[in-house]
Design a protein around this motif. Structure first.
Motif, short mmCIF file in Angstrom:
data_model
loop_
_atom_site.label_atom_id
_atom_site.label_comp_id
_atom_site.label_asym_id
_atom_site.label_seq_id
_atom_site.Cartn_x
_atom_site.Cartn_y
_atom_site.Cartn_z
N ALA A 111 0.79 -1.14 -0.09
CA ALA A 111 -0.04 -0.01 -0.01
C ALA A 111 0.83 1.35 -0.01
O ALA A 111 0.80 2.29 -0.67
CB ALA A 111 -0.88 0.04 1.29
N ALA A 112 2.10 1.21 0.67
CA ALA A 112 2.71 2.35 0.88
C ALA A 112 3.54 2.83 -0.59
O ALA A 112 3.59 3.99 -0.97
CB ALA A 112 3.89 2.22 1.85
N VAL A 113 4.01 1.86 -1.34
CA VAL A 113 4.42 1.87 -2.33
C VAL A 113 3.44 2.73 -3.35
O VAL A 113 3.62 3.43 -4.37
CB VAL A 113 4.93 0.47 -3.19
CG1 VAL A 113 5.42 0.96 -4.62
CG2 VAL A 113 6.23 0.03 -2.29
N PHE A 114 2.18 2.10 -3.60
CA PHE A 114 1.15 2.65 -4.41
C PHE A 114 0.84 3.93 -4.07
O PHE A 114 0.85 4.76 -4.82
CB PHE A 114 -0.10 1.47 -4.38
CG PHE A 114 -1.15 2.03 -5.37
CD1 PHE A 114 -1.12 1.67 -6.47
CD2 PHE A 114 -2.31 2.66 -4.93
CE1 PHE A 114 -2.06 1.95 -7.40
CE2 PHE A 114 -3.34 3.08 -5.67
CZ PHE A 114 -3.27 2.58 -6.93
N LEU A 115 0.80 4.14 -2.69
CA LEU A 115 0.32 5.54 -2.30
C LEU A 115 1.62 6.65 -2.71
O LEU A 115 1.29 7.71 -2.99
CB LEU A 115 0.22 5.69 -0.69
CG LEU A 115 -0.37 6.69 -0.02
CD1 LEU A 115 -1.89 7.24 -0.81
CD2 LEU A 115 -0.59 6.70 1.46
N THR A 116 2.84 6.26 -2.42
CA THR A 116 3.88 6.95 -2.72
C THR A 116 4.03 7.29 -4.18
O THR A 116 4.17 8.54 -4.61
CB THR A 116 5.20 6.18 -2.52
OG1 THR A 116 5.40 5.97 -1.06
CG2 THR A 116 6.36 7.18 -2.84
N VAL A 117 3.56 6.51 -5.12
CA VAL A 117 3.33 6.82 -6.64
C VAL A 117 2.60 7.52 -6.88
O VAL A 117 2.80 8.60 -7.65
CB VAL A 117 2.99 5.18 -7.65
CG1 VAL A 117 2.91 5.44 -8.93
CG2 VAL A 117 4.42 4.33 -7.24
N LEU A 118 1.18 7.66 -6.17
CA LEU A 118 0.18 8.63 -6.24
C LEU A 118 0.61 10.07 -5.83
O LEU A 118 0.45 11.05 -6.69
CB LEU A 118 -0.83 8.15 -5.63
CG LEU A 118 -1.79 7.12 -5.95
CD1 LEU A 118 -3.03 6.74 -5.19
CD2 LEU A 118 -1.95 6.66 -7.31
N ALA A 119 1.37 9.94 -4.89
CA ALA A 119 1.86 11.45 -4.44
C ALA A 119 2.98 11.95 -5.16
O ALA A 119 2.82 13.16 -5.58
CB ALA A 119 2.45 10.93 -3.00
N LEU A 120 3.95 11.14 -5.79
CA LEU A 120 4.79 11.81 -6.78
C LEU A 120 4.22 12.05 -7.99
O LEU A 120 4.67 12.71 -8.88
CB LEU A 120 5.99 10.56 -6.96
CG LEU A 120 6.71 10.34 -5.71
CD1 LEU A 120 7.73 9.35 -6.16
CD2 LEU A 120 7.35 11.70 -5.34
N ALA A 121 2.59 11.59 -8.51
CA ALA A 121 2.14 11.90 -9.49
C ALA A 121 1.66 13.23 -9.53
O ALA A 121 1.32 13.93 -10.74
CB ALA A 121 1.08 10.78 -9.87
N THR A 122 1.61 13.75 -8.69
CA THR A 122 1.29 15.25 -8.41
C THR A 122 2.54 16.26 -8.30
O THR A 122 2.32 17.50 -8.42
CB THR A 122 0.81 15.58 -7.10
OG1 THR A 122 1.72 15.47 -5.93
CG2 THR A 122 -0.43 14.65 -6.68
#
Length: 247
Positions: A111-122
């Motif tokens: 979950a942390a990897v997926f959430l980090t990717v979402l954060a970096l997408a901004t």
């Protein structure tokens, strides 16, 4: 027992695949990016933006995005164990030759990897500030570190709620209440007397501990706080799984 690192890696990959194969991950990603974009436009490019300094715009971006990251973390984490129970795969998971802490860590890191990717997408949003202003790359790096640490802490709380309850709705309510309460500690610290005010300020999940991240200031105490919250709730989730395994 399976080697710890290998077991965690297998579960991590399984969770990442689940996010990519189900609509839930894409819905959360789309909602986060859409709302972050709308809020950024209002703060930086909209008619109400005025003549704000670039640093102020960047600080507001991290403030707004931190709230969205917290909501996304709850949405991503509360299903991690409840879905297993509802599909019947929880029995296979707890009877596999892995420890409870490996299961919890695998799910958390997925979950942390997926959430980090979402954060970096901004990231493109802070870069847009360069069109008419200047940004400090240190400010950007510290802000995103804060988003990742806050998101990790909320994920750990959601995982605990998911391990504690039997369905996703109950987990969402429990996780939302826990996260909401820890967010409210900061404003409550202003309306109660010492020493309770200092206790509430220190425990607040956002407020005091995220304020410096959003302005580009890195304090070790804030990093330690978020890591401690993450560890504490992952430990609670592990103990909860251990208790339920023998019921």
């Amino acid at each position: 027992m399976v080697r710890s690192g290998h077991a965690v890696k297998v579960i991590l990959q399984r969770e990442l695949a689940a996010y990519l194969k189900s609509p839930r991950g894409y819905v959360v990603a789309a909602a986060l990016l859409l709302l972050a974009g709308v809020l950024f436009y209002a703060e930086a490019l909209g008619p109400s933006a005025g003549e704000r300094l670039s640093a102020d715009v960047l600080a507001r971006f991290f403030y707004n995005t931190s709230g969205l990251i917290a909501v996304a973390a709850v949405a991503l984490s509360v299903r991690l164990f409840t879905d297993e129970r509802q599909t019947g795969s929880m029995v296979l998971l707890v009877t596999a030759p892995v420890h409870e802490h490996q299961i919890v860590l695998g799910k958390f890191f997925g979950a942390a990897v997926f959430l980090t990717v979402l954060a970096l997408a901004t990231l493109y949003m802070p870069l847009l500030i360069l069109v008419n202003g200047r940004v400090s790359w240190g400010h950007v790096a510290v802000g995103y570190l804060g988003l990742v640490l806050l998101g990790s802490a909320v994920l750990a709380i959601g995982i605990f709620a998911s391990a504690l309850t039997r369905n996703t709705l109950s987990a969402a309510v429990a996780g939302g209440v826990l996260v909401g309460t820890m967010f409210l500690f900061w404003p409550l610290s202003f309306v109660v007397d010492p020493p309770l005010s200092r206790v509430f300020a220190g425990l607040g999940l956002h407020g005091r501990h995220f304020n410096d991240f959003q302005t580009g200031v890195l304090h070790l105490r804030d990093v330690v706080y978020y890591l401690s919250v993450t560890y504490f709730f992952l430990l609670l989730a592990t103990k909860t799984l251990q208790t339920r395994r023998w019921q």
